[in-house]
Design an enzyme around this catalytic site. Structure first.
Site, PDB file in Angstrom:
ATOM      1  N   PHE A 251       0.839  -1.200   0.000  1.00  0.00           N
ATOM      2  CA  PHE A 251       0.000   0.000   0.000  1.00  0.00           C
ATOM      3  C   PHE A 251       0.872   1.248   0.000  1.00  0.00           C
ATOM      4  O   PHE A 251       1.819   1.361   0.769  1.00  0.00           O
ATOM      5  CB  PHE A 251      -0.939  -0.013   1.213  1.00  0.00           C
ATOM      6  CG  PHE A 251      -2.128  -0.900   1.020  1.00  0.00           C
ATOM      7  CD1 PHE A 251      -3.290  -0.414   0.434  1.00  0.00           C
ATOM      8  CD2 PHE A 251      -2.093  -2.236   1.392  1.00  0.00           C
ATOM      9  CE1 PHE A 251      -4.384  -1.235   0.227  1.00  0.00           C
ATOM     10  CE2 PHE A 251      -3.178  -3.072   1.192  1.00  0.00           C
ATOM     11  CZ  PHE A 251      -4.339  -2.569   0.604  1.00  0.00           C
ATOM     12  N   ALA A 275       3.502  -2.939   9.812  1.00  0.00           N
ATOM     13  CA  ALA A 275       3.041  -3.517   8.546  1.00  0.00           C
ATOM     14  C   ALA A 275       4.110  -3.401   7.465  1.00  0.00           C
ATOM     15  O   ALA A 275       4.157  -4.221   6.537  1.00  0.00           O
ATOM     16  CB  ALA A 275       1.760  -2.822   8.088  1.00  0.00           C
ATOM     17  N   GLY A 279       5.925  -5.952   4.426  1.00  0.00           N
ATOM     18  CA  GLY A 279       5.758  -5.563   3.039  1.00  0.00           C
ATOM     19  C   GLY A 279       4.327  -5.226   2.686  1.00  0.00           C
ATOM     20  O   GLY A 279       4.001  -5.005   1.518  1.00  0.00           O
ATOM     21  N   LYS A 280       3.438  -5.169   3.666  1.00  0.00           N
ATOM     22  CA  LYS A 280       2.041  -4.820   3.401  1.00  0.00           C
ATOM     23  C   LYS A 280       1.911  -3.347   3.031  1.00  0.00           C
ATOM     24  O   LYS A 280       1.082  -2.966   2.204  1.00  0.00           O
ATOM     25  CB  LYS A 280       1.181  -5.125   4.626  1.00  0.00           C
ATOM     26  CG  LYS A 280       1.187  -6.590   5.040  1.00  0.00           C
ATOM     27  CD  LYS A 280       0.489  -6.784   6.378  1.00  0.00           C
ATOM     28  CE  LYS A 280       0.524  -8.241   6.829  1.00  0.00           C
ATOM     29  NZ  LYS A 280      -0.068  -8.418   8.187  1.00  0.00           N
ATOM     30  N   VAL A 281       2.712  -2.517   3.674  1.00  0.00           N
ATOM     31  CA  VAL A 281       2.793  -1.089   3.387  1.00  0.00           C
ATOM     32  C   VAL A 281       4.216  -0.816   2.907  1.00  0.00           C
ATOM     33  O   VAL A 281       5.176  -1.303   3.513  1.00  0.00           O
ATOM     34  CB  VAL A 281       2.472  -0.253   4.645  1.00  0.00           C
ATOM     35  CG1 VAL A 281       2.637   1.240   4.369  1.00  0.00           C
ATOM     36  CG2 VAL A 281       1.050  -0.547   5.126  1.00  0.00           C
TER      37      VAL A 281
END
Length: 311
Positions: A251, A275, A279-281
């Site tokens: 994201f 996060a 690697g989510k953000v």
């Protein structure tokens, strides 16, 4: 060790007649604590909502509809500011209850809950919901489920759309009208889920619990950029983040409104910096957590950003 000071803290000035965005601007001048966080969140959300190449995810947890926040989400959908909605089943249940003409009522957290039980009143902190609302809810849900042909297999998003098409206002109605998918990975953890169980005792409609994942993952893979506004955490936050985790992207924008602590290890309180470790953000994302009651922070945030972008 030498410490370099940043910019000075400015004293906020509040005057009669100022707009919400002007107030948030003064909070940004002070820049401290969660006043500063809210101002930064408004900057990030403004950029996210005005970026046409960004797919906009909205995570809805907590008792937001009973708390009167459902209308804000409904309007964001109608005005094109939400592309993907992920919600708890409870919020969708209360959305349906409101949409069929039943109401939540102001009550008090200072009460005798045994007496409330005997009077058939359900309490959500200081909000009351009479049990008679669930009678109307059951009638509506059984009639609505009954319009699905036996032998059919539907995804949860299909079911949410089917419900929304039979309502004239509310979150599900707005999403159906705007062709916005509503994902509810834990739908069975709600009164809607219980009503489906009851319906399926005498019918054969299959709900494919994994049926939405292809569309959700396709959206994540094809998005040029992605942004998320998360109210609370829980299943909606995780479903949004884990889906992007399957792609090589993360994201680019993320705003989280929560009242939970990060040091207990729960996802609802987990920081957006945490996060980034998954690697989510992305490491360069505009990301901000605002701690506080979402019934305060959400209206302030949305009003300020709407004022900035003119809608």
């Amino acid at each position: 060790m030498e410490h370099e000071c940043g910019t000075p803290v400015e004293q906020a000035r509040v005057r009669a007649g100022m707009t919400v965005n002007e107030l948030v601007g003064e909070m940004g001048k002070s820049g401290a604590y969660n006043a500063g966080s809210l101002f930064k969140a408004a900057d990030i959300l403004e950029e996210m909502l005005t970026d046409d190449a960004t797919v906009k995810f909205f995570g809805l947890a907590g008792a937001m509809v009973p708390g009167g926040m459902g209308g804000i989400v409904e309007d964001l959908i109608r005005d094109g500011y939400i592309d993907i909605l992920v919600s708890t089943g409870a919020n969708l249940t209360h959305d349906v209850i409101e949409a069929i003409g039943c109401r939540h009522y102001h009550g008090s957290e200072v009460c005798d809950d045994v007496e409330l039980y005997e009077e058939e009143i359900n309490r959500i902190y200081d909000v009351y919901l009479p049990s008679e609302a669930f009678i109307s809810f059951e009638e509506f849900m059984q009639e609505t489920f009954g319009q699905i042909e036996d032998g059919t297999t539907v995804s949860i998003a299909d079911m949410c759309r089917h419900i929304g098409e039979r309502l004239d206002h509310g979150i599900l109605a707005a999403a159906a009208a705007a062709d916005i998918p509503v994902y509810c990975p834990a739908l069975q953890d709600s009164m809607i889920g219980l009503q489906y169980w009851l319906f399926n005792q005498t019918h054969k409609v299959t709900v494919d619990a994994f049926g939405d994942m292809n569309r959700m993952l396709d959206t994540c893979f094809t998005a040029e950029r992605a942004g998320a506004l998360l109210v609370g955490g829980g299943v909606p936050k995780n479903y949004i983040f884990q889906s992007m985790l399957m792609t090589p992207k993360g994201f680019e924008y993320a705003v989280q409104l929560t009242g939970d602590r990060p040091d207990l290890g729960g996802l609802s309180g987990a920081t957006l910096d945490e996060a980034k470790s998954w690697g989510k953000v992305t490491g360069k994302a505009g990301a901000q957590t605002v701690y506080g009651d979402a019934t305060i922070t959400l209206p302030l945030l949305i009003a300020a950003v709407r004022e900035r972008i003119g809608r």
